[in-house]
Design a protein around this motif. Sequence first.
Motif, PDB file in Angstrom:
ATOM      1  N   ALA A  76       3.929  -0.551   4.045  1.00  0.00           N
ATOM      2  CA  ALA A  76       2.806  -1.353   3.567  1.00  0.00           C
ATOM      3  C   ALA A  76       1.478  -0.678   3.910  1.00  0.00           C
ATOM      4  O   ALA A  76       0.556  -0.630   3.082  1.00  0.00           O
ATOM      5  N   VAL A  77       1.357  -0.130   5.132  1.00  0.00           N
ATOM      6  CA  VAL A  77       0.120   0.532   5.542  1.00  0.00           C
ATOM      7  C   VAL A  77      -0.116   1.775   4.694  1.00  0.00           C
ATOM      8  O   VAL A  77      -1.245   2.068   4.274  1.00  0.00           O
ATOM      9  N   GLN A  78       0.959   2.501   4.430  1.00  0.00           N
ATOM     10  CA  GLN A  78       0.822   3.739   3.648  1.00  0.00           C
ATOM     11  C   GLN A  78       0.430   3.444   2.210  1.00  0.00           C
ATOM     12  O   GLN A  78      -0.415   4.140   1.628  1.00  0.00           O
ATOM     13  N   GLU A  79       1.042   2.416   1.602  1.00  0.00           N
ATOM     14  CA  GLU A  79       0.789   2.120   0.188  1.00  0.00           C
ATOM     15  C   GLU A  79      -0.382   1.162   0.004  1.00  0.00           C
ATOM     16  O   GLU A  79      -0.857   0.979  -1.117  1.00  0.00           O
ATOM     17  N   GLY A  80      -0.826   0.525   1.094  1.00  0.00           N
ATOM     18  CA  GLY A  80      -1.900  -0.469   0.967  1.00  0.00           C
ATOM     19  C   GLY A  80      -1.435  -1.737   0.280  1.00  0.00           C
ATOM     20  O   GLY A  80      -2.236  -2.458  -0.329  1.00  0.00           O
ATOM     21  N   SER A  81      -0.133  -2.050   0.375  1.00  0.00           N
ATOM     22  CA  SER A  81       0.432  -3.241  -0.267  1.00  0.00           C
ATOM     23  C   SER A  81       0.643  -4.341   0.757  1.00  0.00           C
ATOM     24  O   SER A  81       0.584  -4.110   1.969  1.00  0.00           O
TER      25      SER A  81
END
Length: 798
Positions: free
Chosen positions: A483-488
């Motif tokens: 989630a942190v990597q994709e900003g989701s």
Amino acid sequence: MDKSNKQLQHTSEFIAGPSVPANPSYESETKFRDTVKQAPVGMAILRGEDFMVEMANDAYLRIVDRTENEIVGKSLFTGLPEVREYVEPVLLNVLHTGIAYHGNEFEVTLRRFGQPALCYFNFVYQPLFEDGGDAASGVMVVATEVTQQVLSKQALQSSENQFRNLVTQSQFAKAIFKGRDLVISIANESMLNIWRRGLDEVVGKRLVDVFPELKGQKFLDLLDEVYTTAKIYRENEAIAYVDGPGGLKKHCLDFQYAPIFELDGSVSGIMASVNDVTDKVMLRQQFEETATRLSMATEGTRLAIWDLNLQTREVIHSGRLAVIFGYDEATVLSHPQMREQVHPEDRQAIVEKAFQAALETGIYYYEARIIHPDQSVHWVRTQGKVFFDDNHVPQRMLGTMMDITDRKESELALKTSEGKFRTLADSLPQFVWTADPGGNLNYFNRSMLRYSGHSGEEMVRQGWLELVHPEDRAESLLLWAKAVQEGSDFAFEHRLKRADGEYRWYQCRAIPQRNADGVIEMWVGTSLDIHDNRLFIDQLETKVQERTQQLTVANDELVRTNMELAQFAYVASHDLQEPLRKIQTFATRILETENDNLSERGKDYFVRMQASSTRMQQLIVDLLAFSRANVAEKHLENADLNLVLQNVKEQLSHIIQTENAVITSDNLPHRHVIVYQFEQLFTNLIANALKFIGPGRDPVIDIRSGMVAGAAIPLAGADAAKNYQFISFADNGIGFEPQYKDRIFQVFQRLHNRAAYEGTGIGLAICKKIVENHKGLIDAVGKPGVGSTFIIYLPVEA
């Protein structure tokens, strides 16, 4: 004058006051005793070291609650043993030293009315001397009871102590000034904080000496007026100047001066109650100054300002606000009038909701539509802030409004400061936490800290992963990193450890907060306790599995039963019909070959035997058809019902021609049906109409089709939300009574005897089962002598 005469003179003066010196030659002992008897104070004469009571007047007897016989002529301690411990040492001292003893408020316990009673006395023990003797021979007792005065004084002192404690412990600033000089008697902690003085600096000193700067101010005159008039004086937001470390400092005070009364109604002092409202007054003045500056700053712009009194709902607004609502600048609007112009769809859902939320959160914000007097609709954006008093009661709301009709802005999340966010988060029972853009958790609300048993620093240092159940950690970490990597958005259900070591299921969610450029500035997450729901779902799944197993067993049993029923159908079809066919064949041959040898009765028996076997064979066929309609596999085919009807008419052509019947029909629909069952359905309905022919007329069967709403079907089980196709078969036969409409669809139910109309009573039951196999309904409408109509309702196919 000798010692005895001197003593008598002293005693007379003690009783009656100073007088002309008595002449011993004219004074007799009798007169002296009479005088003592009538004295208003208690008097007694004691003789010798045994303190024999030589005489006691009535007042003394009343004091000690004894009769003259109980005490006179006896030792004092014989009649009053309870006083010996206190009195004997004093009497002996007076007797031996010859020095009188005076006692004030002397405490002694006497037996009165059979009960010990604590009493207080003022008394004199006066030594008595004989003529020419130097040693005292006795003691004269003069006593006055002051018990009530002492008790009253003690009660007064207790009351005063309670009053002092009440003043001292009050949460409001209070002080007591005694006398017209206003000497400071009491000052509680709150008052000392206002004065910025210690208790030892003020108590016992005059108010003007402690605060010389009060000279020339109105407070000393007001205090003197309260002392003189005995009337309470109150004032709010009075300005006072008090000397402090930085010189004279201005204070705003709410105060009250109340007179303190003595028992006789006179004023003995003043109680001052003070509340320092300097900060509140300065804050209000700042608000007013800010409003003035804001009004000047917004002058000539499209921004309107308003100030709403939440207690009275009175509103003050700039002229621009009236323009926003569709009026000229000079128009003065009321709060209800503005609220009434809000669009009905937005009034409750947006504006009222935002207003109520503002009373809780202190922040007022919404975007909504308003309606101008010309009925045109405009968009406005309102922002405001609520100001509370010391008790957190909302007092005023100050805000701005802007017309955003021409440039309706996209929704932007209101970003609150960290302090406000934490205050709100800490008030929530759910877990709330935040993380930096890199996903490092940096804040946990109080609920989560209480649950974990760790401090905020420990949580940040140890990491939230330590709370996650070991079996859930790997997946939690993987999803969070993704989630942190994709900003989701992050969403996961895992178990979190409580301070006592127990794990509970939580639904965790986190949403990235972005700035105007779309860059993630922080993450805001919540964790919701779903432990009980999770356990319920697990239990429900277990029960579903158990029920599924039960249904599987039941289904297997049903399959076995169907197989047995199919086997029965085979046996009934072949093995049961075979003997019937032989009976019919043998009966026919006997009638043909032995006709001449049979009597008329024998011939009748064989004819009846043939008819019975034929009916038995038909009954078996109908039962097999009904059974087949119950258990047959439902292989649906897209069929033209017009062709199905045509095939049925060809099969029944002989009886149709024989009865001279007329069959008319609409164009029937195409449907997915079990073809052979619909042939059976049409056959049974037409054959039924040809069987129950009306007397004296040729049969007419009219078949119609169309559409009908489910709500219009007068049958239980019709779905009002669906539409249905109907096919009706109307005849002009004998009809039936309406009360029998449900009975005719039951197995073996007949409305006529077999002699009048042949049949097994199964045909219409087969029709109903076939319609139900196609998820439809069947109804019958009849009128005796007129005819019958059978209506089939089939749901419209998607």
